[in-house]
Design a protein around this motif. Structure first.
Motif, PDB file in Angstrom:
ATOM      1  N   ILE A   1      63.946   3.328  26.622  1.00 22.72           N
ATOM      2  CA  ILE A   1      64.671   2.987  25.401  1.00 22.72           C
ATOM      3  C   ILE A   1      63.721   3.028  24.205  1.00 22.72           C
TER       4      ILE A   1
ATOM      5  N   TYR B   1      73.140   6.440  37.429  1.00 20.55           N
ATOM      6  CA  TYR B   1      73.476   7.616  36.636  1.00 20.55           C
ATOM      7  C   TYR B   1      72.979   8.855  37.379  1.00 20.55           C
TER       8      TYR B   1
ATOM      9  N   TYR C   1      72.233   4.042  20.718  1.00 19.02           N
ATOM     10  CA  TYR C   1      70.884   3.947  21.266  1.00 19.02           C
ATOM     11  C   TYR C   1      70.191   5.303  21.199  1.00 19.02           C
TER      12      TYR C   1
ATOM     13  N   LEU D   1      62.894   7.809  31.712  1.00 20.12           N
ATOM     14  CA  LEU D   1      63.708   7.478  30.548  1.00 20.12           C
ATOM     15  C   LEU D   1      63.311   6.114  30.007  1.00 20.12           C
TER      16      LEU D   1
ATOM     17  N   PHE E   1      69.354   8.267  38.751  1.00 25.06           N
ATOM     18  CA  PHE E   1      68.639   7.171  38.108  1.00 25.06           C
ATOM     19  C   PHE E   1      69.365   5.855  38.326  1.00 25.06           C
TER      20      PHE E   1
ATOM     21  N   LYS F   1      78.948   1.399  38.530  1.00 20.71           N
ATOM     22  CA  LYS F   1      78.330   0.238  37.904  1.00 20.71           C
ATOM     23  C   LYS F   1      78.738  -1.028  38.638  1.00 20.71           C
TER      24      LYS F   1
ATOM     25  N   ASN G   1      69.327  20.282  33.202  1.00 22.97           N
ATOM     26  CA  ASN G   1      69.518  20.602  31.778  1.00 22.97           C
ATOM     27  C   ASN G   1      70.774  19.964  31.189  1.00 22.97           C
ATOM     28  N   GLN G   2      71.154  18.830  31.725  1.00 22.70           N
ATOM     29  CA  GLN G   2      72.316  18.125  31.183  1.00 22.70           C
ATOM     30  C   GLN G   2      71.972  16.672  30.876  1.00 22.70           C
ATOM     31  N   GLY G   3      72.911  16.000  30.255  1.00 21.63           N
ATOM     32  CA  GLY G   3      72.743  14.580  29.969  1.00 21.63           C
ATOM     33  C   GLY G   3      73.045  13.739  31.193  1.00 21.63           C
ATOM     34  N   LEU G   4      73.081  12.435  30.999  1.00 23.93           N
ATOM     35  CA  LEU G   4      73.324  11.515  32.101  1.00 23.93           C
ATOM     36  C   LEU G   4      74.800  11.175  32.207  1.00 23.93           C
TER      37      LEU G   4
ATOM     38  N   TYR H   1      67.076   7.174  23.518  1.00 25.30           N
ATOM     39  CA  TYR H   1      66.175   7.129  24.652  1.00 25.30           C
ATOM     40  C   TYR H   1      65.285   8.359  24.626  1.00 25.30           C
TER      41      TYR H   1
ATOM     42  N   PHE I   1      73.500  -0.132  37.345  1.00 25.81           N
ATOM     43  CA  PHE I   1      74.122   1.173  37.163  1.00 25.81           C
ATOM     44  C   PHE I   1      73.394   2.241  37.985  1.00 25.81           C
TER      45      PHE I   1
ATOM     46  N   TYR J   1      73.365  -6.407  34.747  1.00 26.30           N
ATOM     47  CA  TYR J   1      74.321  -5.427  35.219  1.00 26.30           C
ATOM     48  C   TYR J   1      73.506  -4.298  35.863  1.00 26.30           C
TER      49      TYR J   1
ATOM     50  N   GLN K   1      77.049   2.675  28.998  1.00 27.98           N
ATOM     51  CA  GLN K   1      76.637   3.566  27.919  1.00 27.98           C
ATOM     52  C   GLN K   1      77.027   5.001  28.253  1.00 27.98           C
TER      53      GLN K   1
ATOM     54  N   PHE L   1      67.640  11.472  24.115  1.00 27.52           N
ATOM     55  CA  PHE L   1      69.058  11.247  24.382  1.00 27.52           C
ATOM     56  C   PHE L   1      69.600  10.143  23.493  1.00 27.52           C
TER      57      PHE L   1
ATOM     58  N   PHE M   1      76.224   8.918  27.339  1.00 28.46           N
ATOM     59  CA  PHE M   1      75.082   9.670  26.840  1.00 28.46           C
ATOM     60  C   PHE M   1      75.483  11.015  26.250  1.00 28.46           C
ATOM     61  N   GLY M   2      74.712  11.429  25.261  1.00 28.01           N
ATOM     62  CA  GLY M   2      74.837  12.767  24.722  1.00 28.01           C
ATOM     63  C   GLY M   2      74.123  13.771  25.620  1.00 28.01           C
ATOM     64  N   PRO M   3      74.203  15.059  25.284  1.00 27.25           N
ATOM     65  CA  PRO M   3      73.629  16.105  26.129  1.00 27.25           C
ATOM     66  C   PRO M   3      72.114  16.241  26.007  1.00 27.25           C
ATOM     67  N   GLY M   4      71.520  15.567  25.026  1.00 22.01           N
ATOM     68  CA  GLY M   4      70.072  15.618  24.878  1.00 22.01           C
ATOM     69  C   GLY M   4      69.600  16.658  23.889  1.00 22.01           C
TER      70      GLY M   4
ATOM     71  N   LEU N   1      77.548   8.596  34.247  1.00 20.80           N
ATOM     72  CA  LEU N   1      77.639   7.377  35.035  1.00 20.80           C
ATOM     73  C   LEU N   1      78.322   7.655  36.362  1.00 20.80           C
TER      74      LEU N   1
ATOM     75  N   ASN O   1      70.118  -2.811  26.043  1.00 22.53           N
ATOM     76  CA  ASN O   1      69.322  -1.672  26.472  1.00 22.53           C
ATOM     77  C   ASN O   1      69.333  -1.490  27.976  1.00 22.53           C
ATOM     78  N   LEU O   2      69.304  -0.241  28.406  1.00 24.44           N
ATOM     79  CA  LEU O   2      69.172   0.098  29.804  1.00 24.44           C
ATOM     80  C   LEU O   2      67.699   0.282  30.143  1.00 24.44           C
TER      81      LEU O   2
ATOM     82  N   GLN P   1      71.909  13.006  36.742  1.00 22.21           N
ATOM     83  CA  GLN P   1      71.558  14.021  35.731  1.00 22.21           C
ATOM     84  C   GLN P   1      71.463  15.368  36.428  1.00 22.21           C
TER      85      GLN P   1
ATOM     86  N   PHE Q   1      65.439   1.929  33.083  1.00 19.34           N
ATOM     87  CA  PHE Q   1      65.632   2.897  34.144  1.00 19.34           C
ATOM     88  C   PHE Q   1      64.508   2.874  35.172  1.00 19.34           C
TER      89      PHE Q   1
END
Lengths: 116, 111
Positions: free
Chosen positions: B45, A36, B33, B43, A90, A49, A41-44, B35, A34, A32, B100, B90, B102-105, A46, A103-104, A38, A106
């Protein structure tokens, strides 16, 4: 094993211009794909996909990507960028399993900077 | 109503200490997960876990251990912290092999 190559570490582009962020992958199994994003200062988050079906995938914020199996590529495009698109992008793959953890893997990321 | 949350957001500690980072998801997902994002934004895993299996990335030192009290939580415990452990960690979750979230880290700084 899987690996992802993002050919451009930084891409500067003027506001309202089109952009393409390149991604190539290598895998011994079906995957698969994807993209993403970012923001600082933030998370990822989506963007889009590809799981199966049409090779042209549309995502959020006007982005789209095309899966090319023969070239093992999944390039991301947007016809007209905005200042707010400035972020790290990413590309990632995960092997098709159908169940359980997946697992991803990257790429190293592409920093898109939109210039006013 | 955050989907994937992590605490703390920032963690500054001395070398040699033991610390934990907590992760919770309220999406009802069956897989979680961890990361690691290094200073160059790469990044990688570390672990994946569901109620059937724990998969450990072979490159992760055994000082790192995931602990899952229940399906909605996967905490990361780190023993004997080293300078090289400084990174952003993360947490993520998914349902089977779907996308997936993701959280904010958690930005960990080891002094």
């Amino acid at each position: 094993a899987q690996s992802v190559t993002q050919l451009d570490s930084q891409v500067p582009v003027f506001e309202e211009a089109p952009v393409e962020l390149r991604c190539n992958y290598s895998s011994s199994v079906s995957v698969y794909l994807f993209w993403y994003v970012q923001y600082p200062n933030q998370g990822l988050q989506l963007l889009l996909k590809y799981l199966s079906g049409s090779t042209l995938v549309k995502g959020i914020n006007g982005f789209e990507a095309e899966f090319n199996k023969s070239q093992t590529s999944f390039h991301l495009r947007k016809p007209s960028v905005h200042i707010s698109d400035t972020a790290e992008y990413f590309c990632a793959v995960s092997p098709r399993r159908g169940s359980g953890a997946n697992n991803l893997f990257f790429g190293t990321g592409t920093r898109l900077t939109v210039i006013p | 109503d955050t989907a994937v949350s992590q605490t703390p957001k920032y963690l500054v500690t001395q070398m040699g200490n033991d610390k934990s980072i907590k992760c919770e998801q309220n999406l009802g997902h069956d897989t979680m997960y961890w990361y690691k994002q290094d200073s160059k934004k790469f990044l990688k895993i570390m672990f994946s876990y569901n109620n059937k299996e724990l998969i450990i990335n072979e490159t992760v030192p055994n000082r790192f251990s995931p602990k899952s009290p229940d399906k909605a939580h996967l905490n990361l415990h780190i023993n004997s912290l080293e300078l090289g452990d400084s990174a952003v960690y993360f947490c993520a979750s998914s349902q089977a092999d779907n996308e997936q979230f993701f959280g904010p880290g958690t930005r960990l700084t080891v002094l």
